[in-house]
Structures are given as structure tokens and as C-alpha cells.
Design an enzyme around this catalytic site. Structure first.
Site, PDB file in Angstrom:
ATOM      1  N   ARG A 160     -75.702  15.503  76.036  1.00  0.00           N
ATOM      2  CA  ARG A 160     -76.296  14.635  75.012  1.00  0.00           C
ATOM      3  C   ARG A 160     -77.442  15.343  74.285  1.00  0.00           C
ATOM      4  O   ARG A 160     -78.465  14.748  73.960  1.00  0.00           O
ATOM      5  CB  ARG A 160     -76.803  13.318  75.611  1.00  0.00           C
ATOM      6  CG  ARG A 160     -75.743  12.481  76.293  1.00  0.00           C
ATOM      7  CD  ARG A 160     -74.652  12.024  75.324  1.00  0.00           C
ATOM      8  NE  ARG A 160     -73.620  11.315  76.066  1.00  0.00           N
ATOM      9  CZ  ARG A 160     -72.556  11.913  76.595  1.00  0.00           C
ATOM     10  NH1 ARG A 160     -72.386  13.215  76.463  1.00  0.00           N
ATOM     11  NH2 ARG A 160     -71.650  11.224  77.254  1.00  0.00           N
ATOM     12  N   SER A 239     -75.234   3.119  74.966  1.00  0.00           N
ATOM     13  CA  SER A 239     -75.997   3.395  76.187  1.00  0.00           C
ATOM     14  C   SER A 239     -77.445   3.701  75.804  1.00  0.00           C
ATOM     15  O   SER A 239     -77.707   4.683  75.107  1.00  0.00           O
ATOM     16  CB  SER A 239     -75.390   4.582  76.941  1.00  0.00           C
ATOM     17  OG  SER A 239     -74.072   4.275  77.355  1.00  0.00           O
ATOM     18  N   GLU A 343     -81.765   7.290  75.042  1.00  0.00           N
ATOM     19  CA  GLU A 343     -80.837   8.087  74.237  1.00  0.00           C
ATOM     20  C   GLU A 343     -81.044   7.869  72.743  1.00  0.00           C
ATOM     21  O   GLU A 343     -81.024   8.825  71.976  1.00  0.00           O
ATOM     22  CB  GLU A 343     -79.388   7.767  74.635  1.00  0.00           C
ATOM     23  CG  GLU A 343     -78.367   8.621  73.912  1.00  0.00           C
ATOM     24  CD  GLU A 343     -76.969   8.514  74.497  1.00  0.00           C
ATOM     25  OE1 GLU A 343     -76.018   8.804  73.772  1.00  0.00           O
ATOM     26  OE2 GLU A 343     -76.837   8.144  75.680  1.00  0.00           O
TER      27      GLU A 343
END
Length: 351
Positions: A160, A239, A343
């Protein structure tokens, strides 16, 4: 180029949160994107680049500067080579590649947002990630003041993460190129255990492309991860926290906390993540710390379908959402000694 003043930004995000921008410009060509960025830079004006808005948490006060919405279009296939304009809808892109019989991104179905955002986060799900098939990123380099082509090996991809995320004020993605796989209508090897179970195959096997995509869409919908304007469980940024990557010492301390809190026979999820690190599950941590599905009684709550999604129930403010995120983060840290990292990108606010 369309231009609006005191323009609401909430409708441009999947959370439907955030105040207005001083100015909102919408660019439909690469040339318009570059011109808008240069103009803002020359004027020393703050700039916020918006694609699909699926990874943004914008402050209630909004954004004091120019917001640039990238609405470029372009989908070009040359054999198995794919070039996308940054503004292309990612979920629609996956559908078109499956229809073309090309594998490589079918398990990234249903992910909201634009194509240009995918390399920034190194978007991944269900055993696939963008870094596996991406070959080049064409971007405007604000430092060099010119358009550059960044090959995959120079993108700094990690879990990520990418060099674009590490240096967010430098690059504005214009185009993304991929090398897909013509496997005779079959998917790539199914690598994610949950997907394999749902498909009734063993990990490593291939299935028809459409079947892989449809299965992933069903799995995502069951977790509230497919956008639905009528379902507040999908009013989220996906998320909200990344899965923690723990060093050997951190992992040992974490296991000790788990044994102390939950008993010596409880084994939390653990996946080798290279360089002596172990990845564990943020969703598992959140749930075991007491923040179960549907947690909360205010306008911002944990999704009723997935503990990783923090949702706007229709009347939330950004501060409502951040208050919940802080509560979850602090609760997990108190219970297990692990600090969760958000995130989504925060704009004008922070956890």
C-alpha cells in the site's frame, strides 16, 4: 476547463464528507491537468488533486486553495498492453479487461476510484496488486516542471505504498500502463485463500475470468466494499487502516499481549512480509479490541459488514469520523500495543 468557486467537495468523495474548496477546476485532458497544476504552482497556491475521491478524508472546513478534479478518459488496448488515462473509473476498467479476455487485475474488481490513484496506493485485494502488472506511470513532475515516464522498477512499490505516496506533492499521475496476460480466458492463479474457497478451487488454480471477477464482487459486496448510494455501509473510504507490519521484536511483544489478553491458545493471523517482518490483520485487531461490526451510536460508525470500514451514516461530519477512528486506534494500541495507520489521505485534518 470547468471552474467553480466555493465548490462542495463532499459529493466528490465516497465518504460524502468535507467542506468546500476555494476553487474547483475539472480537467478533461492531460494538457488541462498540466496547465492547472502549473498555474497553481506558479501562483504558490495550495493544490488538491482529486480522482475518484475514494481515499480522501477532507476536513469540515474544506480546502483553502484549488481542487483539481482529474476527469480525463482513455482506454487503449494493444494486444495485452493496456494504457489508461488517470481519470478512468477503475472498476469499469477491470470489467473491460475481463471482457477482453485478459488476466491480471480481475481480482481488483469493485474497487472504487480512478485509474490514476491505483499506483499511488499500490492498490491490492484478494491476492493481486497493481504493482504485479503495471509497467509504467506517466506523470507531471512538479519539481522538474515536465512530464516524465516512471518505469515500474522506479515506482518504489511496497505494501500500500509507492514513491508517489511518499512524495505526494511532486507527481500528478496522467497515464498508467499495464502488461496483462492472455491466458485463454482464464484468470491469473488464484492466490487468496478466501477467494479460492468461494470458487471451490485450490490456491494456484485458474478459473474463467468472469467467474473470478463476479466472485470477488460478491465477496466485496458482502463486506460493504462495493459502492451503493442507498447503503450507508458503503459510505466509506474502504479499509480505513492498513494491516500492521511488525518487526520480530514487535511481533513477539504482540503475541505476548495476545496471550495475556485472550489466552495462550489464541493465534492471531500472521503472514511473512519479508525483511524479517510479519503482517497481521487490522480487522482482527479491531474486532478483538472490542470494536465489532456496527460499533458506535453516532452518525459515524463501524460498518455493519466489515470492521475495517468506518462509515458515514448520512449526517456525519469529518470530525465525527476522526473521533471514531481515534477511538479505534487508541483501543487497539491499549489492548495489543500495536498502532494502526490510516490508509486514506487526510486533507486539512489528521488523526
Amino acid at each position: 476547463m470547468q471552474e467553480l468557486y466555493e465548490a462542495p467537495l463532499a459529493p466528490l468523495t465516497t465518504l460524502r464528507l468535507g467542506g468546500p474548496a476555494d476553487r474547483l477546476r475539472t480537467a478533461t485532458t492531460d494538457e488541462e491537468v498540466v496547465a492547472a497544476v502549473r498555474e497553481a504552482d506558479d501562483a504558490g497556491e495550495p493544490l488538491l488533486v482529486i480522482g475518484g475521491g475514494s481515499n480522501l478524508v477532507i476536513a469540515d472546513k474544506g480546502f483553502r486553495g484549488t481542487a483539481l478534479r482529474v476527469a480525463t478518459t482513455g482506454f487503449r488496448l494493444d494486444g495485452a498492453q493496456l494504457e489508461l488515462a488517470a481519470g478512468e473509473n477503475w472498476s469499469a476498467v477491470v470489467e473491460r479487461t475481463v471482457q477482453a479476455g485478459l488476466a491480471g487485475v480481475e481480482c481488483l474488481a469493485g474497487i472504487p476510484g480512478s485509474a490514476g490513484a491505483t499506483p499511488i496506493q499500490n492498490v491490492g485485494a484478494y491476492g493481486q496488486e497493481v504493482a504485479s502488472t503495471l509497467t509504467e506511470v506517466v506523470a507531471y513532475d512538479r519539481r522538474l516542471r515536465r512530464t516524465v515516464t516512471v518505469p515500474r522498477d522506479e515506482c518504489g512499490f511496497a505494501y500500500r505504498h509507492s514513491r508517489f505516496k511518499a512524495d505526494p506533492d511532486r507527481f500528478v499521475v496522467l497515464r498508467v500502463r499495464f502488461a496483462l496476460d492472455d491466458a485463454g480466458g482464464l484468470s491469473g492463479p488464484v492466490r487468496y485463500a478466501e477467494t479460492a474457497r468461494a470458487l471451490g478451487v485450490r490456491p494456484g488454480e485458474r478459473v474463467p475470468l468472469a467467474e473470478a471477477r463476479e466472485t470477488v464482487l460478491k465477496l466485496r459486496a458482502g463486506k460493504g466494499m462495493v459502492l451503493d448510494p442507498e447503503d450507508h455501509d458503503t459510505w466509506s473510504a474502504g479499509s480505513f487502516f492498513t494491516n500492521p507490519l511488525l518487526t520480530e521484536a514487535e511481533h513477539a511483544a504482540f503475541l505476548a499481549r495476545v496471550a495475556e489478553r485472550l489466552g495462550p491458545d489464541v493465534a492471531p493471523p500472521a503472514y511473512a512480509a519479508g525483511e524479517g517482518r510479519t503482517k497481521t490483520s487490522a480487522a482482527w485487531l479491531i474486532d478483538r479490541a472490542g470494536f465489532t461490526k456496527g460499533y458506535g451510536d453516532g452518525p459515524a460508525r463501524i460498518s455493519g459488514k466489515h470492521t475495517l470500514a468506518l462509515t458515514n451514516r448520512g449526517s456525519a461530519s469529518t470530525e465525527d469520523l476522526l473521533t471514531l477512528a481515534r477511538e479505534v486506534r487508541e483501543g487497539v494500541r491499549h489492548a495489543f500495543g500495536v498502532t494502526l495507520v490510516n490508509e486514506p489521505v487526510t486533507v486539512g485534518c489528521a488523526l
